[in-house]
Write a protein that holds these residues in place. Structure first.
Motif, mmCIF file in Angstrom:
data_model
loop_
_atom_site.group_PDB
_atom_site.id
_atom_site.type_symbol
_atom_site.label_atom_id
_atom_site.label_comp_id
_atom_site.label_asym_id
_atom_site.label_seq_id
_atom_site.Cartn_x
_atom_site.Cartn_y
_atom_site.Cartn_z
ATOM 1 N N HIS A 74 54.739 90.494 18.592
ATOM 2 C CA HIS A 74 53.915 90.638 17.383
ATOM 3 C C HIS A 74 54.538 91.640 16.421
ATOM 4 C CE1 HIS A 74 50.630 88.247 18.925
ATOM 5 N NE2 HIS A 74 50.698 88.909 20.055
ATOM 6 N N THR A 94 46.379 94.656 13.041
ATOM 7 C CA THR A 94 46.457 93.200 13.062
ATOM 8 C C THR A 94 47.893 92.759 12.830
ATOM 9 O OG1 THR A 94 44.209 93.071 12.203
ATOM 10 C CG2 THR A 94 45.553 91.098 11.988
ATOM 11 N N THR A 96 50.881 90.895 11.411
ATOM 12 C CA THR A 96 51.071 90.326 10.080
ATOM 13 C C THR A 96 51.588 88.898 10.123
ATOM 14 O OG1 THR A 96 53.286 91.291 9.964
ATOM 15 C CG2 THR A 96 51.474 92.574 9.010
ATOM 16 N N CYS A 98 50.713 86.378 12.986
ATOM 17 C CA CYS A 98 49.743 85.421 13.538
ATOM 18 C C CYS A 98 48.289 85.815 13.330
ATOM 19 C CB CYS A 98 50.006 85.175 15.014
ATOM 20 S SG CYS A 98 49.603 86.583 16.078
ATOM 21 N N GLY A 99 48.029 87.082 12.951
ATOM 22 C CA GLY A 99 46.656 87.506 12.677
ATOM 23 C C GLY A 99 45.878 87.998 13.868
ATOM 24 N N SER A 101 44.453 90.578 16.507
ATOM 25 C CA SER A 101 44.208 92.020 16.373
ATOM 26 C C SER A 101 44.296 92.703 17.725
ATOM 27 C CB SER A 101 42.841 92.272 15.725
ATOM 28 O OG SER A 101 41.825 91.761 16.554
#
Length: 107
Positions: A74, A94, A96, A98-99, A101
């Motif tokens: 991520h 979060t 940047t 795949c979103g 968290s």
């Protein structure tokens, strides 16, 4: 001339990863006459909408992002959001790409 109810075959694009239907503004799947027409349309539009066909699979933008994060990890921003609730403090951030968290409880 055709009249009344006529059964016709068409092609609709579905993501091989999650099963989502390729749609644009209306939220309805787009109907194509042939697979070749659907592939050509998707290849011409893919840069703007994030869907991709690699000759074998069709992946939506979300599945592509998840695959990228699965392979490379991520991408989190350095800055974290801190929340203080009564006795617990949490930091969250979060990805940047795949979103997804991530939340860490500090106390």
């Amino acid at each position: 001339m055709r009249t009344g109810f006529v059964m016709e075959c068409h092609v609709v694009i579905y993501c091989d990863g999650c099963g989502d239907t390729y749609t644009e503004n209306t939220g309805e799947g787009i109907c194509f006459d042939t697979v070749n027409q659907a592939v050509g349309y998707l290849n011409a539009r893919s840069a703007g909408v994030g869907w991709a066909y690699d000759g074998d699979k069709v992946l939506c933008d979300g599945c592509q992002a998840l695959a990228r994060c699965t392979e490379h990890g991520h991408t989190f921003p350095e800055r974290r959001i801190s929340l203080r609730r009564l006795t617990k403090t949490t930091h969250s951030r979060t990805c940047t790409v795949c979103g997804i968290s991530e939340t860490e409880v500090l106390s």
